[in-house]
Design a protein around this motif. Sequence first.
Motif, PDB file in Angstrom:
ATOM      1  N   THR A   1      43.408  49.739  41.613  1.00  0.00           N
ATOM      2  CA  THR A   1      44.072  50.195  42.828  1.00  0.00           C
ATOM      3  C   THR A   1      42.998  50.477  43.868  1.00  0.00           C
ATOM      4  O   THR A   1      41.894  50.907  43.524  1.00  0.00           O
TER       5      THR A   1
ATOM      6  N   GLU B   1      48.789  58.270  41.708  1.00  0.00           N
ATOM      7  CA  GLU B   1      48.635  59.142  42.889  1.00  0.00           C
ATOM      8  C   GLU B   1      47.826  60.386  42.562  1.00  0.00           C
ATOM      9  O   GLU B   1      46.990  60.823  43.347  1.00  0.00           O
TER      10      GLU B   1
ATOM     11  N   LYS C   1      42.988  52.847  45.804  1.00  0.00           N
ATOM     12  CA  LYS C   1      42.758  54.294  45.792  1.00  0.00           C
ATOM     13  C   LYS C   1      41.506  54.628  44.973  1.00  0.00           C
ATOM     14  O   LYS C   1      40.800  55.576  45.271  1.00  0.00           O
TER      15      LYS C   1
ATOM     16  N   ASP D   1      38.144  51.529  46.421  1.00  0.00           N
ATOM     17  CA  ASP D   1      37.599  51.628  47.779  1.00  0.00           C
ATOM     18  C   ASP D   1      36.531  52.702  47.922  1.00  0.00           C
ATOM     19  O   ASP D   1      35.663  52.581  48.787  1.00  0.00           O
ATOM     20  N   HIS D   2      36.548  53.719  47.084  1.00  0.00           N
ATOM     21  CA  HIS D   2      35.471  54.720  47.134  1.00  0.00           C
ATOM     22  C   HIS D   2      34.128  54.047  46.859  1.00  0.00           C
ATOM     23  O   HIS D   2      33.140  54.305  47.561  1.00  0.00           O
TER      24      HIS D   2
ATOM     25  N   SER E   1      42.413  58.208  43.011  1.00  0.00           N
ATOM     26  CA  SER E   1      41.495  58.478  44.121  1.00  0.00           C
ATOM     27  C   SER E   1      40.447  59.520  43.731  1.00  0.00           C
ATOM     28  O   SER E   1      39.262  59.373  44.057  1.00  0.00           O
ATOM     29  N   ASP E   2      40.873  60.550  43.013  1.00  0.00           N
ATOM     30  CA  ASP E   2      39.921  61.569  42.570  1.00  0.00           C
ATOM     31  C   ASP E   2      38.858  60.975  41.651  1.00  0.00           C
ATOM     32  O   ASP E   2      37.689  61.362  41.711  1.00  0.00           O
TER      33      ASP E   2
END
Length: 183
Positions: free
Chosen positions: A98, A52, A100, A103-104, A56-57
Amino acid sequence: MNVRKIITLLEETVTEGGRPVEPAARVAVVAVVIENPWAGQGFVEDLGAGIEATASDLGALLAPRVIEALGADVEAYGKAAIVGLDGEIEHGSALIHTLKFGDHFRKAADATTLLPAVEKRAGAGTVFDIPLKHKTDATVRSHHQSIEVRIADAPHPGEILVALAASAQGRPQQRLASLSTEQ
């Protein structure tokens, strides 16, 4: 996320098999070396908090950079996580496997397939190959390729090196028939 360094590589193949490659075949790699979010904690049963806080970052940092470095539309792509010797392979897998993270890149590249990956635990300066596949059809043989990467001083024992790779085309001078010819 504690970043130590970001590395950008661009490979352009201008001749293959004694013939010119026009336009030059371009493959870009952007890697980031981060502190392992689970370093020094012993065995961590639930990796969710680190995912988490970091995944994503990482994706948001790397995806636009690799597309910019490529300087062309992405046709094939891949990813890597190399975990320093004090970590577990699962730490790298947790960050890159993941949505997160991935998907970027998929959104930025207008892609739909899963990102092929390599992950391993190794010391600084290890050589690793990032596999690449077509961004919308993993059965397109011309885009099955890899790029060899080595970062001389990474990863340190408590770090993870995460990388994305993108190519603007398939292999230079590819001549294999489509997979459908064998089905």
